[in-house]
Structure formats: C-alpha cells, structure tokens
Design an enzyme around this catalytic site. Structure first.
Site, PDB file in Angstrom:
ATOM      1  N   MET A  35       0.848  -1.189   0.000  1.00 47.55           N
ATOM      2  CA  MET A  35       0.000   0.000   0.000  1.00 47.55           C
ATOM      3  C   MET A  35       0.888   1.244   0.000  1.00 47.55           C
ATOM      4  O   MET A  35       0.424   2.351   0.315  1.00 47.55           O
ATOM      5  CB  MET A  35      -0.934  -0.006   1.205  1.00 47.55           C
ATOM      6  N   GLY A  36       2.169   1.077  -0.364  1.00 49.41           N
ATOM      7  CA  GLY A  36       3.059   2.225  -0.491  1.00 49.41           C
ATOM      8  C   GLY A  36       3.573   2.740   0.836  1.00 49.41           C
ATOM      9  O   GLY A  36       3.502   2.069   1.850  1.00 49.41           O
ATOM     10  N   ASP A  68       2.524  -9.063   9.241  1.00 45.72           N
ATOM     11  CA  ASP A  68       1.096  -9.355   9.062  1.00 45.72           C
ATOM     12  C   ASP A  68       0.934 -10.869   8.938  1.00 45.72           C
ATOM     13  O   ASP A  68       0.531 -11.388   7.889  1.00 45.72           O
ATOM     14  CB  ASP A  68       0.579  -8.651   7.811  1.00 45.72           C
ATOM     15  N   HIS A  83       9.568  -3.310   3.198  1.00 42.59           N
ATOM     16  CA  HIS A  83       9.173  -3.507   1.799  1.00 42.59           C
ATOM     17  C   HIS A  83      10.414  -3.705   0.926  1.00 42.59           C
ATOM     18  O   HIS A  83      10.407  -4.519   0.002  1.00 42.59           O
ATOM     19  CB  HIS A  83       8.414  -2.283   1.281  1.00 42.59           C
ATOM     20  N   GLN A 136     -10.318  -2.624   2.344  1.00 49.39           N
ATOM     21  CA  GLN A 136      -9.841  -3.303   3.547  1.00 49.39           C
ATOM     22  C   GLN A 136      -9.799  -2.383   4.764  1.00 49.39           C
ATOM     23  O   GLN A 136      -9.264  -2.755   5.805  1.00 49.39           O
ATOM     24  CB  GLN A 136      -8.486  -3.961   3.286  1.00 49.39           C
ATOM     25  N   LEU A 144       6.701   3.194   1.385  1.00 45.47           N
ATOM     26  CA  LEU A 144       7.598   2.045   1.521  1.00 45.47           C
ATOM     27  C   LEU A 144       8.701   2.297   2.551  1.00 45.47           C
ATOM     28  O   LEU A 144       9.183   3.421   2.697  1.00 45.47           O
ATOM     29  CB  LEU A 144       8.234   1.732   0.164  1.00 45.47           C
TER      30      LEU A 144
HETATM   31  O1  PAF Z   1      -0.068  -5.783   3.441  1.00 44.00           O
HETATM   32  C1  PAF Z   1      -0.531  -4.855   2.722  1.00 44.00           C
HETATM   33  O2  PAF Z   1       0.123  -3.835   2.493  1.00 44.00           O
HETATM   34  C2  PAF Z   1      -1.925  -5.005   2.125  1.00 44.00           C
HETATM   35  O3  PAF Z   1      -2.792  -5.639   3.005  1.00 44.00           O
HETATM   36  C3  PAF Z   1      -1.910  -5.695   0.754  1.00 44.00           C
HETATM   37  C4  PAF Z   1      -1.442  -7.140   0.855  1.00 44.00           C
HETATM   38  C5  PAF Z   1      -1.029  -4.929  -0.211  1.00 44.00           C
HETATM   39  C6  PAF Z   1      -3.332  -5.727   0.181  1.00 44.00           C
HETATM   40  O4  PAF Z   1      -3.838  -4.439   0.021  1.00 44.00           O
END
Ligand code: PAF
Length: 297
Positions: free
Chosen positions: A33-34, A153, A40, A64, A36
């Site tokens: 979701m950026g 996560d 990431h 979400q 970063l």
């Molecule tokens: O982990 C995340 O950043 C988000 O939940 C994902 C997997 C990109 C889905 O939007």
C-alpha cells in the site's frame, strides 16, 4: 523501471519484459500500500534475486479499511516510493487509481473463514474480505510465479496462503522475516503517526515478545501464562491500550487450551498483539516452537 497506472499499461509492460526473457521469465510480485520502508525493500530485493521480472504494486485499498479507520490519512509519498522501487530491483510498478481497480462497486466477496475469526479478523470486521478481494484481483492481473509478504502481518500470510490453496492460484506465497528498527520496533508505514513519547513507549511491544520467548523455553508453561505476562509488560507502558494479545497455533490460528502445557517440540505457535498508542494501532508477533512451513519472523 516502467510505471503503469492502468491495467492495459500493466499488461503491455509485462509483455515487454517477458519478450526480453524469451517469453518465459519468472515473475515475482510484491503487493503493497506504499509509503515504503526497509521492510518492503527487503521483499523487493528478495523478489529481484529470485525472479527474472519483479512487479511492485502500490495501492491503498479502500475495501480493507473500516469506516472509522485511517484510509483517508494513510501516508502516501509517490516520489519516494518510486525511487525506492528503482533502487531495489523492481522492473514494473503498478500504481492504479481506485477507479481503475474498482470501476464499479464489486459484488463478489472473497471470504476466508476460520483463520479470519480471531486477531485482526475479529477487531477489524471485513478487513480480510477486502484483502482477499484485492489480492485475488492483483494475482489475476500480474500472474506472478511468487508473491512476497512480510510476516509482521502473519495473519494476512495465513489468510492469503489459505485463499491461494483453496482457489488454486498458481503462485507460491513467500513469507518474509519482520524487519525491525535497531531498538526492536517492527517497521510499519503507520509508525510515522507516533508522537516522540508514543514512539519511545512502542518499543515495549517487541520487548514483551522477546521476554515471552524466554518464558516459552520454560517447561510446563501454558498459553494463559504467556499471554498474562505479555499483557502485564505492555500495560507498563502508560500510553499503550491493548486491542488483543493472543497465543494461537500457526498457521491455523486455532486457540490452544489456555490451561494446557504448550508443546513447542511438536507445534508452531504465534504470540500476536495489537496495541493502540492514541489513534495509532500497531501490530507485532513472534512465532515459537517448531517452525515448519518456511515461516520467518
Ligand atoms: O499488506 C498490505 O500492504 C496489504 O494488506 C496488501 C497485501 C497490499 C493488500 O492491500
């Protein structure tokens, strides 16, 4: 590096990159979701080292987020993200608008049961339906051979692995280790929300997990003991407000009998927590016991 904002642009870029690899290059995919950070970056580097073509998606997925969550204020920094992607081996960045991903309100739900019933699934109703939907769409669009997800996560990893198995997505899910600040705080795009005082106290999350690891090695310890000790330690940070602290089996996320002695030589457990500092909700976790399934924390 090619930047694509639309689905046709993404397909064209994938075709172009494939032609450079005689049409048979392997595709690694890092969905994000950026905003970063080094966590990431570690996923991007791993993808680049294991695949011919690496695709990064940056999409803050409204589906979400709950109505009272931070969708509108979720941090965004396109320029910095693109620079980081370029420095970490990404070939294609897919950065669609909400309209591109959801031209009309979707009527399809991707609901994974059981593994979503506790932890963030319980405290963020609908969250994993949104994750399941967007990740399914992204898998269809990118068609990766491997997809990289951070173990911060850990429930998301379990949900996506289950969804991938159930729906026969031809992709290998690669769980990657949590990346931490030098003092132990797990990296998260949401850390920027913390005030200096909250940031100082947030270190208690990783400290309590490290402490639990010591207790876990003791003979005769129960899930209830570990959860209680962890809660007490977190509560010693006066700005911390616990959402949940749970010790579960991993990746099933079933609840062990809280009073039964744990079986670390046989079972994999996760100690997972979500704690609010003001309006900022942080999550962290630690796997214990027999670590199968290529999981890392
Ligand atoms: O982990 C995340 O950043 C988000 O939940 C994902 C997997 C990109 C889905 O939007």
């Amino acid at each position: 590096m090619i930047l694509c904002r639309t689905i046709p642009e993404l397909h064209e870029a994938l075709k172009q990159q494939q032609s450079k690899n005689a049409g048979s290059g392997t595709v690694g995919f890092v969905p994000t979701m950026g905003y970063l950070h080094e966590g990431h970056a570690s996923l991007m580097r791993r993808s680049a080292s294991e695949n011919d073509i690496s695709v990064l998606s940056i999409f803050v997925n409204p589906m979400q987020f709950g109505p009272n969550e931070d969708f509108d204020r979720y941090p965004r920094d396109e320029e910095r993200d693109l620079a980081l992607a370029g420095q970490n081996g990404i070939d294609i960045v897919f950065m669609p608008s909400v309209k591109e991903m959801y031209p009309k309100a979707p009527l399809t739900t991707v609901f994974v049961s059981q593994v979503t019933s506790r932890l963030c699934g319980a405290s963020r109703p609908g969250h994993f339906d949104g994750v399941g939907l967007v990740v399914s769409k992204l898998f269809h669009l990118v068609q990766p051979d491997k997809a990289y997800f951070g173990m911060k996560d850990a429930q998301q990893v379990a949900v996506i692995q289950q969804m991938t198995d159930d729906l026969n997505f031809p992709v290998e899910i690669v769980p990657c280790p949590i990346v931490r600040e030098p003092d132990g705080l797990a990296l998260s795009s949401r850390n920027v929300y913390l005030t200096a005082e909250q940031r100082e106290q947030a270190v208690m999350l990783s400290r309590s997990l490290a402490e639990a690891k010591q207790h876990f090695a003791k003979a005769g310890i129960t899930a209830a003991d570990i959860v209680e000790q962890t809660k007490q330690m977190i509560e010693s940070a006066e700005l911390a407000e616990i959402d949940y602290v749970e010790l579960l089996h991993y990746p099933s996320l079933d609840l062990p009998d809280p009073a039964a002695v744990l079986q670390p030589e046989r079972d994999t457990y996760i100690l997972a927590l979500a704690v609010k500092f003001g309006s900022t909700r942080l999550i962290d976790n630690q796997l214990f016991g027999y670590i199968g399934g290529d999981y890392h924390v």
